[in-house]
Design a protein around this motif. Structure first.
Motif, PDB file in Angstrom:
ATOM      1  N   LEU A 243       0.960  -1.201  -0.098  1.00 16.75           N
ATOM      2  CA  LEU A 243      -0.084  -0.057   0.120  1.00 16.75           C
ATOM      3  C   LEU A 243       0.908   1.322  -0.150  1.00 16.75           C
ATOM      4  O   LEU A 243       0.235   2.158  -0.107  1.00 16.75           O
ATOM      5  N   SER A 244       1.981   1.247   0.018  1.00 18.98           N
ATOM      6  CA  SER A 244       2.875   2.214   0.283  1.00 18.98           C
ATOM      7  C   SER A 244       2.814   3.365  -0.967  1.00 18.98           C
ATOM      8  O   SER A 244       2.965   4.429  -0.559  1.00 18.98           O
ATOM      9  N   ALA A 245       2.633   2.971  -1.964  1.00 18.86           N
ATOM     10  CA  ALA A 245       2.441   3.771  -3.287  1.00 18.86           C
ATOM     11  C   ALA A 245       1.200   4.664  -2.870  1.00 18.86           C
ATOM     12  O   ALA A 245       1.083   5.654  -3.765  1.00 18.86           O
ATOM     13  N   HIS A 246       0.201   4.206  -2.222  1.00 19.50           N
ATOM     14  CA  HIS A 246      -0.980   4.955  -1.979  1.00 19.50           C
ATOM     15  C   HIS A 246      -0.942   6.020  -0.903  1.00 19.50           C
ATOM     16  O   HIS A 246      -1.538   6.922  -0.755  1.00 19.50           O
ATOM     17  N   PHE A 247       0.152   6.407  -0.342  1.00 22.25           N
ATOM     18  CA  PHE A 247       0.614   7.160   0.588  1.00 22.25           C
ATOM     19  C   PHE A 247       1.419   8.261   0.582  1.00 22.25           C
ATOM     20  O   PHE A 247       2.592   7.801  -0.297  1.00 22.25           O
ATOM     21  N   ARG A 248       1.192   9.286   0.663  1.00 24.32           N
ATOM     22  CA  ARG A 248       2.375  10.469   0.633  1.00 24.32           C
ATOM     23  C   ARG A 248       2.762  10.865   2.080  1.00 24.32           C
ATOM     24  O   ARG A 248       1.600  11.006   2.984  1.00 24.32           O
ATOM     25  N   ALA A 249       3.768  10.759   2.497  1.00 27.39           N
ATOM     26  CA  ALA A 249       4.102  10.954   3.851  1.00 27.39           C
ATOM     27  C   ALA A 249       4.362  12.649   4.060  1.00 27.39           C
ATOM     28  O   ALA A 249       5.057  13.098   3.250  1.00 27.39           O
ATOM     29  N   LEU A 250       3.779  13.086   5.266  1.00 25.59           N
ATOM     30  CA  LEU A 250       3.985  14.496   5.355  1.00 25.59           C
ATOM     31  C   LEU A 250       4.686  14.349   6.807  1.00 25.59           C
ATOM     32  O   LEU A 250       3.974  13.979   7.880  1.00 25.59           O
ATOM     33  N   ARG A 251       6.143  15.128   6.562  1.00 31.28           N
ATOM     34  CA  ARG A 251       6.606  14.933   8.116  1.00 31.28           C
ATOM     35  C   ARG A 251       6.328  16.394   8.804  1.00 31.28           C
ATOM     36  O   ARG A 251       5.982  17.498   8.213  1.00 31.28           O
ATOM     37  N   ILE A 252       6.037  16.442   9.993  1.00 33.58           N
ATOM     38  CA  ILE A 252       5.501  17.267  10.944  1.00 33.58           C
ATOM     39  C   ILE A 252       6.506  17.473  12.089  1.00 33.58           C
ATOM     40  O   ILE A 252       6.416  16.536  13.193  1.00 33.58           O
ATOM     41  N   ASP A 253       7.488  18.376  12.176  1.00 27.76           N
ATOM     42  CA  ASP A 253       8.431  18.692  13.202  1.00 27.76           C
ATOM     43  C   ASP A 253       7.745  19.350  14.413  1.00 27.76           C
ATOM     44  O   ASP A 253       6.697  20.128  14.158  1.00 27.76           O
ATOM     45  N   GLY A 254       8.446  19.266  15.468  1.00 28.15           N
ATOM     46  CA  GLY A 254       7.851  20.277  16.491  1.00 28.15           C
ATOM     47  C   GLY A 254       8.162  19.371  17.996  1.00 28.15           C
ATOM     48  O   GLY A 254       8.093  18.296  18.031  1.00 28.15           O
ATOM     49  N   GLU A 255       7.748  20.119  18.862  1.00 27.93           N
ATOM     50  CA  GLU A 255       7.690  19.675  20.457  1.00 27.93           C
ATOM     51  C   GLU A 255       6.256  19.375  20.638  1.00 27.93           C
ATOM     52  O   GLU A 255       5.394  19.752  20.194  1.00 27.93           O
ATOM     53  N   ASP A 256       6.147  18.604  21.998  1.00 27.86           N
ATOM     54  CA  ASP A 256       4.906  18.205  22.604  1.00 27.86           C
ATOM     55  C   ASP A 256       4.205  19.291  22.749  1.00 27.86           C
ATOM     56  O   ASP A 256       4.656  20.048  23.694  1.00 27.86           O
ATOM     57  N   TYR A 257       2.950  19.898  21.983  1.00 31.04           N
ATOM     58  CA  TYR A 257       2.513  21.201  22.425  1.00 31.04           C
ATOM     59  C   TYR A 257       1.874  21.016  23.765  1.00 31.04           C
ATOM     60  O   TYR A 257       1.527  21.790  24.645  1.00 31.04           O
ATOM     61  N   ARG A 258       1.382  19.791  24.373  1.00 31.83           N
ATOM     62  CA  ARG A 258       0.914  19.514  25.657  1.00 31.83           C
ATOM     63  C   ARG A 258       1.889  19.918  26.814  1.00 31.83           C
ATOM     64  O   ARG A 258       1.386  20.290  27.871  1.00 31.83           O
ATOM     65  N   HIS A 259       3.049  20.159  26.385  1.00 30.38           N
ATOM     66  CA  HIS A 259       4.188  20.628  27.390  1.00 30.38           C
ATOM     67  C   HIS A 259       4.794  22.155  26.813  1.00 30.38           C
ATOM     68  O   HIS A 259       5.531  22.659  27.674  1.00 30.38           O
ATOM     69  N   ARG A 260       4.310  22.765  25.615  1.00 31.22           N
ATOM     70  CA  ARG A 260       4.907  23.832  25.287  1.00 31.22           C
ATOM     71  C   ARG A 260       4.265  25.109  25.869  1.00 31.22           C
ATOM     72  O   ARG A 260       3.107  25.489  25.929  1.00 31.22           O
ATOM     73  N   GLY A 261       5.239  25.544  26.973  1.00 34.18           N
ATOM     74  CA  GLY A 261       4.546  26.753  27.523  1.00 34.18           C
ATOM     75  C   GLY A 261       3.599  26.602  28.695  1.00 34.18           C
ATOM     76  O   GLY A 261       3.137  27.352  29.256  1.00 34.18           O
ATOM     77  N   LEU A 262       3.537  25.234  29.058  1.00 33.77           N
ATOM     78  CA  LEU A 262       2.516  24.987  30.022  1.00 33.77           C
ATOM     79  C   LEU A 262       3.187  24.693  31.391  1.00 33.77           C
ATOM     80  O   LEU A 262       4.540  24.309  31.518  1.00 33.77           O
ATOM     81  N   PRO A 263       2.639  24.824  32.452  1.00 37.09           N
ATOM     82  CA  PRO A 263       3.124  24.663  33.825  1.00 37.09           C
ATOM     83  C   PRO A 263       3.536  22.845  34.157  1.00 37.09           C
ATOM     84  O   PRO A 263       3.134  22.311  33.347  1.00 37.09           O
ATOM     85  N   GLU A 264       4.291  22.979  35.105  1.00 35.30           N
ATOM     86  CA  GLU A 264       4.692  21.474  35.578  1.00 35.30           C
ATOM     87  C   GLU A 264       3.532  20.844  35.809  1.00 35.30           C
ATOM     88  O   GLU A 264       2.229  21.258  36.421  1.00 35.30           O
ATOM     89  N   ALA A 265       3.539  19.415  35.513  1.00 33.17           N
ATOM     90  CA  ALA A 265       2.334  18.524  36.111  1.00 33.17           C
ATOM     91  C   ALA A 265       1.915  18.815  37.370  1.00 33.17           C
ATOM     92  O   ALA A 265       2.988  18.927  38.232  1.00 33.17           O
ATOM     93  N   PRO A 266       0.811  18.823  37.769  1.00 36.61           N
ATOM     94  CA  PRO A 266       0.342  18.982  39.184  1.00 36.61           C
ATOM     95  C   PRO A 266       1.136  17.491  40.135  1.00 36.61           C
ATOM     96  O   PRO A 266       0.765  16.654  39.483  1.00 36.61           O
ATOM     97  N   LYS A 267       1.384  17.849  41.077  1.00 35.79           N
ATOM     98  CA  LYS A 267       1.578  16.778  42.149  1.00 35.79           C
ATOM     99  C   LYS A 267       0.313  16.136  42.272  1.00 35.79           C
ATOM    100  O   LYS A 267      -0.614  16.722  42.599  1.00 35.79           O
ATOM    101  N   PRO A 268       0.361  14.636  42.615  1.00 34.03           N
ATOM    102  CA  PRO A 268      -0.710  14.113  43.162  1.00 34.03           C
ATOM    103  C   PRO A 268      -1.235  14.650  44.540  1.00 34.03           C
ATOM    104  O   PRO A 268      -0.636  15.110  45.197  1.00 34.03           O
ATOM    105  N   PHE A 269      -2.555  14.661  44.660  1.00 34.14           N
ATOM    106  CA  PHE A 269      -3.158  15.040  45.954  1.00 34.14           C
ATOM    107  C   PHE A 269      -3.368  13.612  46.947  1.00 34.14           C
ATOM    108  O   PHE A 269      -2.763  12.855  46.577  1.00 34.14           O
ATOM    109  N   THR A 270      -3.942  14.005  48.042  1.00 36.25           N
ATOM    110  CA  THR A 270      -3.811  13.239  49.064  1.00 36.25           C
ATOM    111  C   THR A 270      -5.293  12.241  48.711  1.00 36.25           C
ATOM    112  O   THR A 270      -6.112  12.798  48.133  1.00 36.25           O
ATOM    113  N   ASP A 271      -5.387  11.086  49.346  1.00 36.39           N
ATOM    114  CA  ASP A 271      -6.646  10.331  49.315  1.00 36.39           C
ATOM    115  C   ASP A 271      -7.736  11.037  49.863  1.00 36.39           C
ATOM    116  O   ASP A 271      -9.036  11.112  49.035  1.00 36.39           O
ATOM    117  N   GLU A 272      -7.619  11.974  50.669  1.00 32.55           N
ATOM    118  CA  GLU A 272      -8.694  12.509  51.298  1.00 32.55           C
ATOM    119  C   GLU A 272      -9.136  13.848  50.429  1.00 32.55           C
ATOM    120  O   GLU A 272     -10.536  13.905  50.206  1.00 32.55           O
TER     121      GLU A 272
END
Length: 367
Positions: free
Chosen positions: A221-250
């Motif tokens: 099937l490879s002939a049926h696909f055009r590959a589009l390269r998309i560079d970049g960093e994980d947007y979920r961490h781009r300019g976002l604060p640190e992941a929150p620390k876990p809370f207590t059970d309570e």
């Protein structure tokens, strides 16, 4: 009781207790699996116009341009008319109506560069009725084959204009051959294809990302696909604060009782319950939930359990269900052996997505 609209955020503890994922054992009919092959709620409103390319990554802007053109070329009664067969894809092929050429695109890039956003935007932009476009993950597609059977799946999808496959898995040879064979049948029926898969973390610095692996695994099937390269960093961490620390059970328990529609489960018990529910039902498992609250998060004990958790994390992320947790942070869920093994791309994706959902859940805990 007041009838006024409550402000966003935690509410007083409700009389009824929270829901429980462990109490749910959904049964999902096959027709629901087909009907739900649309972009998930998180990507229901995305469009090419809402994708924000990183100005330092011109490949992102180029990908939008190419995909807009690809979507515009999929108008008409069928994706291309090329090789279109009779009813349900059988019978003598009809003559091509458009020039032959690649009828598929493969979005090639690492984690969090917006591939799913672009894939969903392509689905939305394609000029065809929703019932004639399908969107699902690789796992959901294999589950569909399991539910309907191979031939019925071919018949069901052959009349579509476009099939979008998110997170194409390259680490399960049996399923890869199955889906590759299915795609071959759909290409013969004139269905246009689009796919993504995640780059292995150890290959992020390589020039071709995962394209070579993908094109090799789909073989003819490879002939049926055009590959589009998309560079970049994980947007979920781009300019976002640190992941929150876990809370207590309570704190987690109190938030679960104070949030209407929230589920509260002990993490080890939830992992045991996931073994009793087929992964194709994990979406139904989360139906109606506004939040998932987990106590005693600890390392996942084995690979089979870890892979089930990955599927649940994907369904929660798709549905934008925040996850509030106590115990260990999500980046400590998987062992070093797992993160360095053959399924590592899945585990890194799960960590990224659960971390994003943990950020979304911070507002459930009162200050």
């Amino acid at each position: 009781m007041s009838s006024s609209t409550a402000a966003p955020g935690p509410s007083p503890v409700t009389d009824a207790g929270p829901l429980s994922l462990c109490a749910r054992e959904p049964r999902v009919p096959a027709d629901r699996l087909v009907a739900e092959m649309v972009p998930p709620p998180r990507f229901d409103s995305v469009r090419f116009s809402t994708y924000i390319p990183d100005p330092n990554q011109p490949s992102q802007t180029e990908a939008v341009r190419v995909l807009e053109g690809f979507a515009g070329g999929l108008g008409g009664a069928h994706a291309s008319g090329a090789g279109r067969r009779g009813f349900f894809g059988f019978g003598r092929p009809r003559a091509p109506k458009t020039p032959a050429g690649p009828r598929g695109v493969y979005l090639d890039g690492g984690y969090g560069v917006g591939k799913t956003h672009l894939l969903a935007s392509l689905w939305h932009a394609t000029p065809a009725e929703p019932a004639r476009k399908a969107f699902g993950t690789f796992v959901e597609l294999t589950n569909l084959v399991g539910a309907l059977g191979f031939q019925q799946t071919v018949q069901t999808l052959s009349g579509h204009s476009l099939l979008c496959i998110d997170e194409f898995e390259l680490d399960d040879p049996g399923d890869t051959v199955l889906v590759s064979t299915l795609l071959g049948k759909l290409v013969e029926a004139g269905v246009a294809l689009a796919a993504t898969s995640n780059t292995l973390p150890g290959k992020l610095g390589e020039g071709r990302f995962a394209a070579a692996d993908f094109l090799r695994e789909i073989q003819g099937l490879s002939a049926h696909f055009r590959a589009l390269r998309i560079d970049g960093e994980d947007y979920r961490h781009r300019g976002l604060p640190e992941a929150p620390k876990p809370f207590t059970d309570e704190e987690v328990t109190k938030a679960a009782y104070a949030t209407e529609g929230a589920a509260l489960d002990d993490f080890p018990h939830l992992l045991e319950h996931l073994a009793k529910v087929h992964p194709s039902r994990y979406g139904a498992l989360t139906d109606g939930l506004t939040a998932v609250c987990l106590t005693d998060v600890r390392p996942v004990p084995d690979q089979s359990t870890a892979l089930r958790l990955v599927v649940l994390a994907d369904r929660l992320y798709d549905r934008e269900v925040p996850v509030l947790a106590s115990g260990l942070p999500f980046d400590q869920l998987f062992s070093e052996e797992m993160l360095n093994g053959g399924y590592r791309k899945k585990y890194f994706r799960a960590i990224s997505r659960l971390t994003a959902l943990a950020r979304d859940a911070k507002g459930l805990v009162g200050s």
